[in-house]
Each structure stands twice: as structure tokens, then as C-alpha cells.
Design a protein around this motif. Structure first.
Motif, short mmCIF file in Angstrom:
data_model
loop_
_atom_site.label_atom_id
_atom_site.label_comp_id
_atom_site.label_asym_id
_atom_site.label_seq_id
_atom_site.Cartn_x
_atom_site.Cartn_y
_atom_site.Cartn_z
N HIS A 246 47.17 -6.03 61.95
CA HIS A 246 46.11 -5.65 60.95
C HIS A 246 46.02 -4.42 60.55
N GLU A 247 46.03 -3.32 61.66
CA GLU A 247 46.02 -1.91 61.80
C GLU A 247 47.22 -1.20 60.87
N VAL A 248 48.25 -1.73 61.25
CA VAL A 248 49.38 -1.44 60.47
C VAL A 248 49.48 -1.86 58.90
N VAL A 249 49.16 -2.97 58.63
CA VAL A 249 49.13 -3.09 57.10
C VAL A 249 47.78 -2.40 56.30
N ALA A 250 46.88 -2.26 57.25
CA ALA A 250 45.67 -1.22 56.64
C ALA A 250 46.05 0.01 56.22
N ALA A 251 47.06 0.71 57.43
CA ALA A 251 47.43 2.01 57.12
C ALA A 251 48.35 2.08 55.98
N LEU A 252 49.35 1.20 56.09
CA LEU A 252 50.39 1.34 54.85
C LEU A 252 49.65 1.09 53.45
N CYS A 253 48.50 0.11 53.46
CA CYS A 253 47.87 0.16 52.03
C CYS A 253 47.42 1.23 51.78
N ILE A 266 57.61 -4.22 55.04
CA ILE A 266 57.76 -3.03 56.09
C ILE A 266 57.50 -3.20 57.10
N ALA A 267 56.38 -3.88 57.46
CA ALA A 267 55.96 -3.99 59.08
C ALA A 267 56.85 -5.03 59.71
N LEU A 268 57.42 -5.91 58.81
CA LEU A 268 58.50 -6.88 59.61
C LEU A 268 59.78 -6.40 59.81
N PHE A 269 60.34 -5.49 58.66
CA PHE A 269 61.83 -4.96 58.48
C PHE A 269 61.86 -3.69 59.26
N SER A 270 60.72 -3.01 59.65
CA SER A 270 60.95 -1.77 60.37
C SER A 270 60.06 -1.17 61.26
N LEU A 271 58.86 -1.93 61.61
CA LEU A 271 57.94 -1.47 62.21
C LEU A 271 57.59 -2.60 63.76
N ASP A 272 58.44 -3.49 64.01
CA ASP A 272 58.29 -4.11 65.23
C ASP A 272 57.09 -5.04 65.05
N GLN A 273 56.86 -5.35 63.86
CA GLN A 273 55.50 -6.31 63.67
C GLN A 273 56.05 -7.72 63.30
N HIS A 274 56.63 -8.36 64.63
CA HIS A 274 57.32 -9.61 64.04
C HIS A 274 56.53 -11.02 63.69
N SER A 275 55.35 -10.77 63.51
CA SER A 275 54.51 -11.92 63.27
C SER A 275 54.32 -11.61 61.98
N ALA A 276 54.53 -10.48 61.18
CA ALA A 276 54.15 -10.20 59.84
C ALA A 276 54.74 -11.37 58.86
N ILE A 277 54.03 -11.83 57.81
CA ILE A 277 54.67 -12.89 56.78
C ILE A 277 54.34 -12.05 55.48
N PRO A 278 55.74 -11.95 54.65
CA PRO A 278 55.40 -11.44 53.38
C PRO A 278 55.03 -12.72 52.53
N VAL A 279 53.86 -12.82 52.03
CA VAL A 279 53.45 -13.85 51.09
C VAL A 279 53.93 -13.63 49.73
N ASP A 280 54.77 -14.38 49.03
CA ASP A 280 54.97 -14.39 47.72
C ASP A 280 55.15 -15.86 47.13
N THR A 281 55.47 -15.95 45.87
CA THR A 281 55.45 -17.41 45.56
C THR A 281 56.41 -18.22 46.35
N HIS A 282 57.74 -17.50 46.65
CA HIS A 282 58.67 -18.47 47.22
C HIS A 282 58.05 -18.98 48.80
N VAL A 283 57.57 -17.99 49.53
CA VAL A 283 56.87 -18.42 50.96
C VAL A 283 55.56 -19.26 50.56
N TRP A 284 54.81 -19.02 49.42
CA TRP A 284 53.89 -20.05 49.08
C TRP A 284 54.35 -21.48 48.94
#
Length: 362
Positions: A246-253, A266-284
Motif C-alpha cells: 500500500h505504501e508502494v502504490v501510494a508513492a507511485l501514485c 510497476i509494483a508487481l513487475f519490478s518492485l518485488d510486490q508479489h501480491s500486487a493485482i493490476p485490476v482491469d476489465t480482463h482481471v475483473w
């Protein structure tokens, strides 16, 4: 921002002479070693730990190109490398085309590929929690989450906002062309990703002329914001690897053009945030079909993003981002076609999930 969907790496021709000045002098001071005829070496990852077509043309990075039947080439820092898999060979091989330090390439590759994380262990754990995942994983082994350079990843996903694969790739190729030219493979040019200092010399007007549209102001604004960070933008980005999600997302935003969805990528693919979920229409769609059936037919809203991400974490745990990545890949047209021949057991599970609309687990 829709997370891009692709069946294979797009074949995009890049501008041969971008209307921008040459790379900054400090980059050109590097001593590059060009290896001549490629020599292939085994990488310490079997095909069950790394399957190239399930890793590179899946929307994580737009800088790697398909340069052979099952071969992908790209740059990792100052290293230009190719990875390939051959039928009957259980291992992935690599070759070095150009590097400042050829002896360090394998370590750089393994770091880039998140090699310390065992897919076999993750897939076993996810399969126990989710029978549908277990069926998919049998046929889609080796889909890894990359560990990219944060600046490189950030710039790519700024280009991806409300965009399509072909246009994203053109934009990323354009930005990449500002870095040091490392060499050509199979007709594709490859460059070291430009430094923050180099990017700061590009104006919004130049980017707009190159077809970036409104994204031009996001790139120049983000570069300026990073340069103002104490200790430098690269150090600031790397420091995010030590924070909670949550700190990473807040900082990036706080960066121009970065919202929660881009931040999660960015968190998932470069910052070791393995629980990050990029939510878009497909993931929805995946979430409402299998994790939140009570929301079928409703519209994805900003308020529901957190609920979707939470559902994945509840289901799959601290590496939920990796599970979501495979489920996302399974929905790509090429993979759906592949899965048709195995559709009976998967379809049975799908129908079972739909019958249990009041149950959030499979």
C-alpha cells in the motif's frame, strides 16, 4: 488503463531516425564487448520454471522481441542477450551479443527472471487452493513474473495507459532508441534503456511529435518528479522494494500519469510486490467468474478495485500476483486455443464454479 492482451510479440517497425538528439555522453563512455558469433550456454531454469512464450509476449514488458521460433532477445542494463528453448531440450539457453561485463550476464539474467522464486512450489500451493488453477497450470507451466528495472518498467507502463499493443510497442521502442545502441538481432535494433538524465533532455513537444499524445506530459512530468527526489530518482524507485504494497502504490501514485492500476503493474513487475493485482476489465472478468460470482453483471468501479485485489490475496496468498498472471495469460487468445484440446476438465470446473454463485471459493 487496460492491461494489454497479446497473442505473440507484435511486429512493429520503429522509426529509423527518431527526431531526437543522440544519447547523452556519459552513456557512450561504457566499454562494450561484442561477442561475434553467438555461443549458447544453459541457464539454470528448466522449461517448467521458464517458458518463454508464456513470459515475454504477455504484457509485462514491451522491449523484448521474438527473434527465432522460440527465441526472444532484449537488453538487461548494458547486456544484449537472447534466450531460446528447443524441442526436446529441458533447459533454457542464452547467448550474449554485447555486454560491458560478459561474466556478469548470467547473474543479471537470473535476477531479471526472478529465478530465486520456485514456480513448482508456487503452482503446487495454488493448485491445492484452486482446482481450476491446477488444471490450467498443467498446460501452462513456466509463466514467470519478471523483475525489471523500476525506471524501465515505469516508463513502459506510462506508455500503456489506454493504449494498444502496437502503439505501446512503438512508443517504448522510441524511448529505448534514446539509449546506447547495443546491436541488432534478426533485424531488430536493441538499446540500453536511457538514463533519467538522458530522458530529462527530451521535451514534451518532441514526444508529442513522435505520437505520444497526452502521455507526453506524463513522461516529462514523471522524469522531472524523479529527478527532484533526494538521492535521485533511481534510488527512490529501488527503495520502494523495501516498503509494503500500500505504501508502494501510494508513492507511485504521486507521479504524473500513475494511477492505482499502473502502480500495481510497476509494483508487481519490478518492485518485488508479489501480491500486487493490476485490476482491469480482463482481471475483473476473471474475478467475477471465479472469485466474486455475486458481482457478475455489475460494472467495475474504482471502489471495487480493492475488493478484487483482496479476493485474489485471500484465495492465493502473498504471491497472488503470480497466480493472477497465469490466469490472465490463460485468457489470451493463443492460450485459449491451446487449451481447447484440454477443455473438458476445465469446462467442468467452470460450470461447477458458476453453479456455486454464493461460494467465493472453487
Amino acid at each position: 488503463m487496460k492491461r494489454p492482451r497479446a497473442t505473440s510479440p507484435p511486429s512493429i517497425s520503429t522509426p529509423t531516425k527518431p527526431p531526437l538528439s543522440p544519447p547523452a555522453t556519459p552513456i557512450l563512455k561504457q566499454k562494450l564487448h561484442r561477442t561475434g558469433a553467438p555461443k549458447w550456454f544453459p541457464l539454470k531454469l528448466s522449461h517448467t520454471e521458464l517458458t518463454l512464450p508464456l513470459t515475454f509476449p504477455t504484457g509485462q514488458t514491451f522491449r523484448w522481441k521474438q527473434t527465432g521460433p522460440i527465441q526472444y532477445s532484449g537488453s538487461i542494463g548494458p547486456h544484449l542477450v537472447s534466450l531460446r528453448q528447443r524441442s526436446g531440450d529441458d533447459t533454457v539457453s542464452y547467448c550474449v551479443h554485447c555486454s560491458t561485463s560478459p561474466k556478469s550476464v548470467e547473474l543479471a539474467l537470473l535476477d531479471f527472471l526472478n529465478a530465486e522464486i520456485s514456480l513448482a512450489e508456487l503452482w503446487s500451493d495454488f493448485s491445492k487452493k484452486d482446482p481450476r488453477f491446477g488444471e490450467l497450470a498443467k498446460h501452462l507451466r513456466g509463466a514467470r513474473v519478471l523483475r525489471q528495472d523500476p525506471l524501465e518498467c515505469l516508463m513502459q507502463f506510462l506508455c500503456s495507459s489506454n493504449n494498444n499493443i502496437a502503439r505501446i510497442t512503438k512508443m517504448v521502442d522510441f524511448v529505448s532508441s534514446l539509449g546506447l545502441h547495443l546491436g541488432d538481432v534478426d533485424g531488430f535494433e536493441f538499446h540500453q534503456f536511457p538514463s533519467l538524465d538522458r530522458l530529462s533532455k527530451v521535451s514534451e513537444e518532441e514526444l508529442r511529435k513522435a505520437g505520444f499524445g497526452y502521455r507526453a506530459k506524463y513522461i516529462t512530468g514523471t522524469v522531472n518528479a524523479l529527478q527532484s527526489k533526494p538521492g535521485g530518482g533511481n534510488e527512490w524507485l529501488l527503495s520502494l522494494r523495501k516498503l509494503d504494497l500500500h505504501e508502494v502504490v501510494a508513492a507511485l501514485c504521486t507521479l504524473p500519469g500513475v494511477g492505482p492500476k499502473v502502480a500495481a503493474c510497476i509494483a508487481l513487475f519490478s518492485l518485488d510486490q508479489h501480491s500486487a493485482i493490476p485490476v482491469d476489465t480482463h482481471v475483473w472478468q476473471i474475478a467475477t467468474s471465479y472469485l466474486l460470482p455475486d458481482l457478475v453483471g455489475t460494472k467495475l468501479t474504482t471502489k471495487l478495485h480493492g475488493r478484487v485485489a483482496e479476493a485474489f490475496v485471500i484465495k492465493y496468498g502473498e504471491y497472488a500476483g503470480w497466480a493472477q498472471t497465469l490466469l490472465f495469460i490463460a485468457e489470451l487468445p493463443a492460450q485459449k486455443a491451446l487449451l481447447q484440446s484440454f477443455s473438458q476438465p476445465i469446462n467442468k470446473l467452470d460450470k461447477s464454479a458458476k453453479r456455486k454463485k454464493n461460494d467465493t471459493t472453487l
